[in-house]
Structure formats: structure tokens, C-alpha cells
Scaffold this motif. Structure first.
Motif, PDB file in Angstrom:
ATOM      1  N   GLN A 117      45.524  31.864  44.037  1.00  0.00           N
ATOM      2  CA  GLN A 117      45.226  31.593  42.630  1.00  0.00           C
ATOM      3  C   GLN A 117      46.521  31.560  41.842  1.00  0.00           C
ATOM      4  OE1 GLN A 117      42.648  34.965  42.030  1.00  0.00           O
ATOM      5  NE2 GLN A 117      40.799  33.765  42.368  1.00  0.00           N
ATOM      6  N   SER A 118      46.476  30.910  40.691  1.00  0.00           N
ATOM      7  CA  SER A 118      47.652  30.912  39.824  1.00  0.00           C
ATOM      8  C   SER A 118      47.242  31.188  38.383  1.00  0.00           C
ATOM      9  CB  SER A 118      48.411  29.585  39.913  1.00  0.00           C
ATOM     10  OG  SER A 118      47.719  28.542  39.269  1.00  0.00           O
ATOM     11  N   PHE A 119      48.164  31.828  37.667  1.00  0.00           N
ATOM     12  CA  PHE A 119      47.957  32.188  36.264  1.00  0.00           C
ATOM     13  C   PHE A 119      48.915  31.383  35.410  1.00  0.00           C
ATOM     14  CE2 PHE A 119      49.023  35.343  32.781  1.00  0.00           C
ATOM     15  CZ  PHE A 119      47.862  35.119  32.056  1.00  0.00           C
ATOM     16  N   LEU A 120      48.384  30.736  34.373  1.00  0.00           N
ATOM     17  CA  LEU A 120      49.183  29.995  33.414  1.00  0.00           C
ATOM     18  C   LEU A 120      49.283  30.840  32.144  1.00  0.00           C
ATOM     19  CD1 LEU A 120      47.514  27.852  35.261  1.00  0.00           C
ATOM     20  CD2 LEU A 120      48.386  26.178  33.627  1.00  0.00           C
ATOM     21  N   PRO A 121      50.372  31.587  31.973  1.00  0.00           N
ATOM     22  CA  PRO A 121      50.461  32.509  30.829  1.00  0.00           C
ATOM     23  C   PRO A 121      50.342  31.817  29.476  1.00  0.00           C
ATOM     24  CG  PRO A 121      52.148  33.022  32.464  1.00  0.00           C
ATOM     25  CD  PRO A 121      51.539  31.713  32.863  1.00  0.00           C
ATOM     26  N   ASP A 122      50.868  30.603  29.365  1.00  0.00           N
ATOM     27  CA  ASP A 122      50.840  29.915  28.073  1.00  0.00           C
ATOM     28  C   ASP A 122      49.424  29.563  27.640  1.00  0.00           C
ATOM     29  OD1 ASP A 122      53.579  30.079  28.019  1.00  0.00           O
ATOM     30  OD2 ASP A 122      53.908  28.050  28.767  1.00  0.00           O
ATOM     31  N   PHE A 123      48.509  29.465  28.614  1.00  0.00           N
ATOM     32  CA  PHE A 123      47.130  29.076  28.299  1.00  0.00           C
ATOM     33  C   PHE A 123      46.127  30.185  28.612  1.00  0.00           C
ATOM     34  CE2 PHE A 123      49.528  25.242  29.320  1.00  0.00           C
ATOM     35  CZ  PHE A 123      49.275  24.457  28.203  1.00  0.00           C
ATOM     36  N   GLN A 124      46.631  31.349  29.106  1.00  0.00           N
ATOM     37  CA  GLN A 124      45.752  32.466  29.454  1.00  0.00           C
ATOM     38  C   GLN A 124      44.609  31.991  30.354  1.00  0.00           C
ATOM     39  OE1 GLN A 124      46.006  36.070  28.349  1.00  0.00           O
ATOM     40  NE2 GLN A 124      48.020  35.114  28.525  1.00  0.00           N
ATOM     41  N   ILE A 162      52.272  31.672  37.666  1.00  0.00           N
ATOM     42  CA  ILE A 162      52.447  32.817  38.545  1.00  0.00           C
ATOM     43  C   ILE A 162      51.391  32.710  39.645  1.00  0.00           C
ATOM     44  CG2 ILE A 162      52.496  35.322  38.734  1.00  0.00           C
ATOM     45  CD1 ILE A 162      53.093  35.414  35.715  1.00  0.00           C
ATOM     46  N   PHE A 163      51.833  32.512  40.872  1.00  0.00           N
ATOM     47  CA  PHE A 163      50.936  32.360  42.015  1.00  0.00           C
ATOM     48  C   PHE A 163      50.755  33.689  42.733  1.00  0.00           C
ATOM     49  CE2 PHE A 163      52.151  28.051  41.238  1.00  0.00           C
ATOM     50  CZ  PHE A 163      51.133  27.248  41.742  1.00  0.00           C
ATOM     51  N   ILE A 164      49.538  33.931  43.229  1.00  0.00           N
ATOM     52  CA  ILE A 164      49.279  35.098  44.060  1.00  0.00           C
ATOM     53  C   ILE A 164      48.614  34.632  45.353  1.00  0.00           C
ATOM     54  CG2 ILE A 164      49.178  36.703  42.145  1.00  0.00           C
ATOM     55  CD1 ILE A 164      46.176  36.660  42.293  1.00  0.00           C
ATOM     56  N   PHE A 165      48.991  35.301  46.458  1.00  0.00           N
ATOM     57  CA  PHE A 165      48.584  34.867  47.791  1.00  0.00           C
ATOM     58  C   PHE A 165      48.017  36.038  48.583  1.00  0.00           C
ATOM     59  CE2 PHE A 165      52.110  32.254  46.384  1.00  0.00           C
ATOM     60  CZ  PHE A 165      51.688  30.959  46.666  1.00  0.00           C
ATOM     61  N   GLY A 166      46.782  35.868  49.080  1.00  0.00           N
ATOM     62  CA  GLY A 166      46.213  36.821  50.017  1.00  0.00           C
ATOM     63  C   GLY A 166      45.995  38.197  49.448  1.00  0.00           C
ATOM     64  N   GLY A 167      46.305  39.216  50.243  1.00  0.00           N
ATOM     65  CA  GLY A 167      46.052  40.596  49.873  1.00  0.00           C
ATOM     66  C   GLY A 167      44.671  41.041  50.320  1.00  0.00           C
ATOM     67  N   THR A 168      44.214  42.140  49.766  1.00  0.00           N
ATOM     68  CA  THR A 168      42.841  42.598  49.999  1.00  0.00           C
ATOM     69  C   THR A 168      42.132  42.690  48.662  1.00  0.00           C
ATOM     70  OG1 THR A 168      43.538  44.917  49.907  1.00  0.00           O
ATOM     71  CG2 THR A 168      43.425  43.891  52.069  1.00  0.00           C
ATOM     72  N   GLY A 169      40.843  42.388  48.674  1.00  0.00           N
ATOM     73  CA  GLY A 169      40.082  42.411  47.433  1.00  0.00           C
ATOM     74  C   GLY A 169      38.611  42.190  47.695  1.00  0.00           C
ATOM     75  N   MET A 170      37.884  42.011  46.618  1.00  0.00           N
ATOM     76  CA  MET A 170      36.440  41.822  46.690  1.00  0.00           C
ATOM     77  C   MET A 170      36.046  40.631  45.839  1.00  0.00           C
ATOM     78  SD  MET A 170      33.766  43.028  48.097  1.00  0.00           S
ATOM     79  CE  MET A 170      31.992  43.063  47.968  1.00  0.00           C
ATOM     80  N   PRO A 171      36.064  39.411  46.405  1.00  0.00           N
ATOM     81  CA  PRO A 171      35.675  38.235  45.621  1.00  0.00           C
ATOM     82  C   PRO A 171      34.254  38.361  45.090  1.00  0.00           C
ATOM     83  CG  PRO A 171      36.688  37.603  47.702  1.00  0.00           C
ATOM     84  CD  PRO A 171      36.447  39.082  47.766  1.00  0.00           C
ATOM     85  N   LYS A 172      34.016  37.757  43.940  1.00  0.00           N
ATOM     86  CA  LYS A 172      32.693  37.863  43.323  1.00  0.00           C
ATOM     87  C   LYS A 172      31.591  37.368  44.239  1.00  0.00           C
ATOM     88  CE  LYS A 172      34.193  37.530  38.494  1.00  0.00           C
ATOM     89  NZ  LYS A 172      34.120  36.749  37.253  1.00  0.00           N
ATOM     90  N   ALA A 173      31.887  36.356  45.038  1.00  0.00           N
ATOM     91  CA  ALA A 173      30.874  35.791  45.922  1.00  0.00           C
ATOM     92  C   ALA A 173      30.404  36.801  46.962  1.00  0.00           C
ATOM     93  CB  ALA A 173      31.422  34.556  46.628  1.00  0.00           C
ATOM     94  N   MET A 174      31.188  37.864  47.193  1.00  0.00           N
ATOM     95  CA  MET A 174      30.842  38.839  48.213  1.00  0.00           C
ATOM     96  C   MET A 174      30.280  40.124  47.613  1.00  0.00           C
ATOM     97  SD  MET A 174      33.968  38.411  50.908  1.00  0.00           S
ATOM     98  CE  MET A 174      33.094  39.415  52.096  1.00  0.00           C
ATOM     99  N   VAL A 175      30.182  40.193  46.296  1.00  0.00           N
ATOM    100  CA  VAL A 175      29.627  41.390  45.661  1.00  0.00           C
ATOM    101  C   VAL A 175      28.188  41.598  46.141  1.00  0.00           C
ATOM    102  CG1 VAL A 175      28.945  42.420  43.468  1.00  0.00           C
ATOM    103  CG2 VAL A 175      31.124  41.235  43.664  1.00  0.00           C
ATOM    104  N   ASN A 176      27.830  42.867  46.309  1.00  0.00           N
ATOM    105  CA  ASN A 176      26.501  43.277  46.769  1.00  0.00           C
ATOM    106  C   ASN A 176      26.295  43.084  48.268  1.00  0.00           C
ATOM    107  OD1 ASN A 176      25.743  43.970  44.137  1.00  0.00           O
ATOM    108  ND2 ASN A 176      25.100  41.864  43.700  1.00  0.00           N
ATOM    109  N   THR A 177      27.371  42.751  49.002  1.00  0.00           N
ATOM    110  CA  THR A 177      27.292  42.765  50.456  1.00  0.00           C
ATOM    111  C   THR A 177      27.693  44.159  50.928  1.00  0.00           C
ATOM    112  OG1 THR A 177      29.581  42.115  50.840  1.00  0.00           O
ATOM    113  CG2 THR A 177      27.982  40.340  50.486  1.00  0.00           C
ATOM    114  N   GLU A 178      27.620  44.380  52.244  1.00  0.00           N
ATOM    115  CA  GLU A 178      27.975  45.692  52.764  1.00  0.00           C
ATOM    116  C   GLU A 178      29.487  45.914  52.747  1.00  0.00           C
ATOM    117  OE1 GLU A 178      26.293  46.196  56.586  1.00  0.00           O
ATOM    118  OE2 GLU A 178      24.213  46.091  55.895  1.00  0.00           O
ATOM    119  N   SER A 179      30.264  44.839  52.661  1.00  0.00           N
ATOM    120  CA  SER A 179      31.716  44.973  52.687  1.00  0.00           C
ATOM    121  C   SER A 179      32.230  45.570  51.382  1.00  0.00           C
ATOM    122  CB  SER A 179      32.366  43.605  52.905  1.00  0.00           C
ATOM    123  OG  SER A 179      31.947  43.050  54.125  1.00  0.00           O
ATOM    124  N   THR A 180      33.363  46.222  51.464  1.00  0.00           N
ATOM    125  CA  THR A 180      34.034  46.695  50.251  1.00  0.00           C
ATOM    126  C   THR A 180      35.184  45.740  49.954  1.00  0.00           C
ATOM    127  OG1 THR A 180      35.280  48.250  51.634  1.00  0.00           O
ATOM    128  CG2 THR A 180      33.336  49.092  50.503  1.00  0.00           C
TER     129      THR A 180
END
Length: 289
Positions: A123-130, A97-115
Motif C-alpha cells: 500500500q502507499s500513502f499520499l500525505p498531500d491528499f491524506q 510512502i510505500f509499505i510492504f508486507g509485515g504481519t497484520g489483520m486485513p479487514k477481509a480476514m476479520v472474524n476468522t480464526e486467524s489473528t
């Protein structure tokens, strides 16, 4: 077909409703444990996966799954996304299951002024392997775009982008395709109509771009793309213009359900036959969303 969560009168919903395309009947199904909107729903194997979104206006990284064929009608907890996001596109391709774009807060940007920021992350999710894995970023940040798997590639189109010099309220006409094996992007012919907050599906050898926002207005316009000839053509429009709706293919037809007209949710369900080239009003959702 299942309609899951969403928004009604500005509130997120936890209800799930099931539609029988033969009898035209709606019945309630397994409720979510909490209200959720702006999520992605994906069918993989015998399960339906619900990914990310918002609850109480807060972005989520949670993933839940539901098996319509099981006697246990509860949503199961799955491996969380690496970070919370919403307004993204999704597509199922090669058992992922692939996901593309959107809005979010990547971990690398945590603690910056941005929300939250507009993302080019894939990113992609492989359900069989969690397991979640990172892929090559999209060529441009975008949200409210659409994605669809066709052949050995995934096509991602439209949306809004907030890169420098662009207006977030200006819809994009661009389309790129992604090769998950080579992890490489390729520019494709742009859509005839720029659009965002729309839906795309693949059926009868073509990719359909349906409705959404264009020029700041909700549209009924439908266009289709032939990946073989790499040409777009104009299709019959929806009976009802709309944005922020759901679309799915079933038994050779395209179904479009709910959405927004103006600032209000609607309940109309439409059905399109790619061979007769005709949209018909099929039913109404029990709950406007």
C-alpha cells in the motif's frame, strides 16, 4: 537525525532523541503520545512520518507526523492505514510512502480464526491528499524485510516468509523490484547472504544491505548492489554485529544506530564512508534500543 520509539528491556518507548552529526550531541525531542515499536519512520517533505507498529504488544494502524522545522513540537494525527500491521518495510518514492508486507489483520480476514498473518500486501500513502491506496501484491508473503527506492523502482529484499513449506526462522535471499507506474514486479539477483531484520539504504549509486539475522545469528555482514550492472559485491563489515537497528544516509555517509546483540539492546552508533570503504564508531545512543 532522529531516533524514534523502539524497545528497551522488552518495553516499547515513547522517547524521541535528536542527533547532531557535527557536534556529536544528543538532545531530547518531541515525545510520542504513546510507546511504539516495530513501526516505520519515513521522511516526506519537511515532515517525519511514523507508521503502524505495536503498542502494548497490539498492532497499530495509526499514523503520526512531526515537523522538525516547526515551532509546534507535537505529533499530528494523519490518515490511518487501512488495517493494523507491523514488521513491514517502507520506502518513500515519488511523493508517496510505500509499505510492504509485515504481519497484520486485513479487514477481509476479520472474524476468522486467524489473528495476524504474514502479508504480501503493498500500500502507499499520499500525505498531500491524506489517501491510502492498494498496489500489486509482492510475489511472496514476507516480514522483517527491507525496502529502498532507487531510480524509478523500489527494491524489496530478504525477510522471513511463512508460505507453505517454508520455515519462518529461515531468512530469505530473494530480491524483487517494483515499478509503481506499471504496478509490476521483477525478480532481481538474490543477495549473497540471506538475511532478515536488517536495513537497506541507497547511496553513491548502490544499494547496501546491512547486518541483520542470517542462519539464525546476528551478523555484521554488509553487501551492496549496483542496479545498473545488477551485480552484488561484498563490503567491509560493521564493527558490531546487530539486528533490529536503524539506518539512514546523511551528508554522504551511512549511519547505523542501536539494535540487538544476542537478546540485549545496544547503544553503539557507527558511520560508513562509501568512498573510503570504512566503518567508524561515531557515538552512542543515550538510551539502548
Amino acid at each position: 537525525m532522529y531516533v524514534i520509539g523502539g524497545r528497551s528491556t522488552q518495553f516499547e518507548l515513547s522517547i524521541v532523541q535528536r542527533y547532531d552529526v557535527t557536534t556529536k550531541d544528543w538532545t531530547p525531542s518531541c515525545k510520542l503520545e504513546s510507546p511504539r515499536a516495530y513501526s516505520a519512520a519515513a521522511r516526506h517533505g519537511n515532515k517525519i512520518y511514523l507508521i503502524g507498529g505495536i503498542s502494548n504488544n497490539q498492532p497499530l494502524n495509526s499514523v503520526r507526523s512531526f515537523s522538525p522545522y516547526s515551532d509546534d513540537e507535537t505529533w499530528k494525527v494523519e490518515k490511518m492505514m487501512p488495517f493494523a500491521r507491523r514488521n513491514f518495510a517502507s520506502a518513500v518514492h515519488d511523493n508517496q510512502i510505500f509499505i510492504f508486507g509485515g504481519t497484520g489483520m486485513p479487514k477481509a480476514m476479520v472474524n476468522t480464526e486467524s489473528t495476524e498473518v504474514c502479508l504480501k500486501s503493498v500500500q502507499s500513502f499520499l500525505p498531500d491528499f491524506q489517501f491510502w491506496q492498494n498496489h500489486t501484491d509482492m510475489p511472496i508473503e514476507k516480514q522483517f524485510c527491507a525496502a529502498v527506492s532507487f531510480g524509478d523502482r523500489i527494491y524489496v529484499m530478504g525477510g522471513y516468509s511463512n508460505v507453505e513449506g517454508d520455515d519462518l526462522d529461515t531468512e530469505l535471499d530473494s530480491m524483487h523490484s517494483y515499478d509503481p507506474v506499471l504496478r509490476a514486479w521483477k525478480a532481481e539477483p538474490p543477495m549473497p547472504t540471506p538475511r532478515a531484520n536488517f536495513q537497506a539504504v541507497a547511496i553513491a549509486g548502490r544499494i547496501y544491505a546491512i547486518g541483520g539475522m542470517s542462519g539464525g545469528l546476528q551478523k555484521a555482514d554488509v553487501e551492496s548492489f549496483d542496479p545498473t550492472t545488477r551485480e552484488w559485491r561484498i563490503e567491509p563489515p560493521l564493527n558490531q554485529k546487530r539486528s533490529a537497528f536503524a539506518a539512514e544516509c546523511f551528508n554522504g555517509y551511512i549511519y547505523v544506530a542501536g539494535g540487538i546483540v544476542g537478546s540485549s539492546e545496544i547503544s553503539m552508533v557507527e558511520c560508513f564512508d562509501p568512498y573510503s570503504q570504512r566503518w567508524t564508531v561515531d557515538s552512542s545512543l543515550p538510551t539502548r534500543r
